[in-house]
Design a protein around this motif. Structure first.
Motif, PDB file in Angstrom:
ATOM      1  N   LYS A  20      32.294  36.665  34.455  1.00 47.84           N
ATOM      2  CA  LYS A  20      32.604  37.270  33.169  1.00 47.84           C
ATOM      3  C   LYS A  20      33.865  38.114  33.286  1.00 47.84           C
ATOM      4  N   ARG A  21      33.746  39.429  33.259  1.00 47.02           N
ATOM      5  CA  ARG A  21      34.920  40.310  33.364  1.00 47.02           C
ATOM      6  C   ARG A  21      34.855  41.186  34.602  1.00 47.02           C
ATOM      7  N   THR A  22      34.261  40.663  35.657  1.00 46.17           N
ATOM      8  CA  THR A  22      34.160  41.382  36.923  1.00 46.17           C
ATOM      9  C   THR A  22      34.750  40.527  38.033  1.00 46.17           C
ATOM     10  N   ILE A  23      35.648  41.113  38.812  1.00 47.89           N
ATOM     11  CA  ILE A  23      36.254  40.425  39.947  1.00 47.89           C
ATOM     12  C   ILE A  23      35.675  41.038  41.216  1.00 47.89           C
ATOM     13  N   GLU A  52      29.424  47.820  47.701  1.00 48.92           N
ATOM     14  CA  GLU A  52      28.176  47.589  48.419  1.00 48.92           C
ATOM     15  C   GLU A  52      28.385  46.467  49.421  1.00 48.92           C
ATOM     16  N   ASN A  53      27.977  46.697  50.668  1.00 51.15           N
ATOM     17  CA  ASN A  53      28.065  45.684  51.731  1.00 51.15           C
ATOM     18  C   ASN A  53      29.468  45.090  51.858  1.00 51.15           C
ATOM     19  N   ARG A  54      30.461  45.956  51.895  1.00 50.31           N
ATOM     20  CA  ARG A  54      31.882  45.564  52.046  1.00 50.31           C
ATOM     21  C   ARG A  54      32.373  44.698  50.888  1.00 50.31           C
ATOM     22  N   THR A  55      31.679  44.732  49.751  1.00 50.67           N
ATOM     23  CA  THR A  55      32.110  44.026  48.550  1.00 50.67           C
ATOM     24  C   THR A  55      32.469  45.046  47.484  1.00 50.67           C
ATOM     25  N   ILE A  56      33.664  44.889  46.933  1.00 48.39           N
ATOM     26  CA  ILE A  56      34.137  45.752  45.852  1.00 48.39           C
ATOM     27  C   ILE A  56      34.115  44.923  44.578  1.00 48.39           C
ATOM     28  N   LYS A  57      33.376  45.397  43.580  1.00 49.91           N
ATOM     29  CA  LYS A  57      33.341  44.731  42.280  1.00 49.91           C
ATOM     30  C   LYS A  57      34.164  45.561  41.305  1.00 49.91           C
ATOM     31  N   MET A  58      35.183  44.928  40.737  1.00 48.63           N
ATOM     32  CA  MET A  58      36.076  45.599  39.795  1.00 48.63           C
ATOM     33  C   MET A  58      35.723  45.125  38.387  1.00 48.63           C
ATOM     34  N   ASN A  59      35.189  46.027  37.577  1.00 49.55           N
ATOM     35  CA  ASN A  59      34.796  45.719  36.210  1.00 49.55           C
ATOM     36  C   ASN A  59      35.978  46.028  35.294  1.00 49.55           C
ATOM     37  N   VAL A  60      36.734  45.003  34.924  1.00 54.65           N
ATOM     38  CA  VAL A  60      37.918  45.230  34.092  1.00 54.65           C
ATOM     39  C   VAL A  60      37.549  45.536  32.652  1.00 54.65           C
ATOM     40  N   ASN A  61      36.303  45.277  32.248  1.00 52.54           N
ATOM     41  CA  ASN A  61      35.861  45.612  30.903  1.00 52.54           C
ATOM     42  C   ASN A  61      35.789  47.131  30.696  1.00 52.54           C
ATOM     43  N   GLY A  72      35.627  36.989  25.504  1.00 47.71           N
ATOM     44  CA  GLY A  72      36.374  36.278  26.539  1.00 47.71           C
ATOM     45  C   GLY A  72      36.010  36.718  27.942  1.00 47.71           C
ATOM     46  N   THR A  73      36.355  35.842  28.873  1.00 50.52           N
ATOM     47  CA  THR A  73      36.138  36.115  30.288  1.00 50.52           C
ATOM     48  C   THR A  73      37.454  35.927  31.026  1.00 50.52           C
ATOM     49  N   ILE A  74      37.488  36.356  32.274  1.00 52.13           N
ATOM     50  CA  ILE A  74      38.704  36.228  33.082  1.00 52.13           C
ATOM     51  C   ILE A  74      38.875  34.766  33.470  1.00 52.13           C
ATOM     52  N   LYS A  75      40.001  34.189  33.088  1.00 53.80           N
ATOM     53  CA  LYS A  75      40.303  32.798  33.414  1.00 53.80           C
ATOM     54  C   LYS A  75      41.040  32.717  34.753  1.00 53.80           C
ATOM     55  N   SER A  76      42.025  33.596  34.934  1.00 57.27           N
ATOM     56  CA  SER A  76      42.773  33.639  36.191  1.00 57.27           C
ATOM     57  C   SER A  76      43.360  35.032  36.356  1.00 57.27           C
ATOM     58  N   TYR A  77      43.727  35.348  37.603  1.00 53.65           N
ATOM     59  CA  TYR A  77      44.358  36.633  37.893  1.00 53.65           C
ATOM     60  C   TYR A  77      45.248  36.473  39.119  1.00 53.65           C
TER      61      TYR A  77
END
Length: 90
Positions: A20-23, A52-61, A72-77
């Motif tokens: 969705k809107r999280t990378i 968490e557990n060496r994973t970073i979740k970036m919520n662009v929303n 909309g959702t993230i198509k590319s970055y």
């Protein structure tokens, strides 16, 4: 008594997936010190970042500029000249 001091650091991130809107990124390396309690303190900043557990979740929303487009959702970055460039699909 603890004194606050700015410390420069360098990180290496590996993109994992988009939902969705999280990378999600894997924290590959952090210099000069790579300790979980330090990483947790730096990168766990809800609602923008979760760590968490060496994973970073970036919520662009959580960003005001993205919130203006409610669908909309993230198509590319990509990272371009120090900026994150994203395409949202509707």
């Amino acid at each position: 008594m603890m004194l606050k001091k700015n410390v420069a650091f360098r990180i290496t991130l590996k993109p994992l997936h988009v939902e969705k809107r999280t990378i999600s990124f894997e924290l590959v390396e952090m210099e000069p010190i790579d300790r979980n309690f330090i990483n947790q303190r730096i990168f766990n900043k809800p609602p923008f970042f979760e760590f968490e557990n060496r994973t970073i979740k970036m919520n662009v929303n959580a960003w005001n500029i993205v919130r203006k487009i409610p669908v909309g959702t993230i198509k590319s970055y990509e990272l371009v000249e120090g900026a994150l460039k994203m395409k949202l699909s509707i």
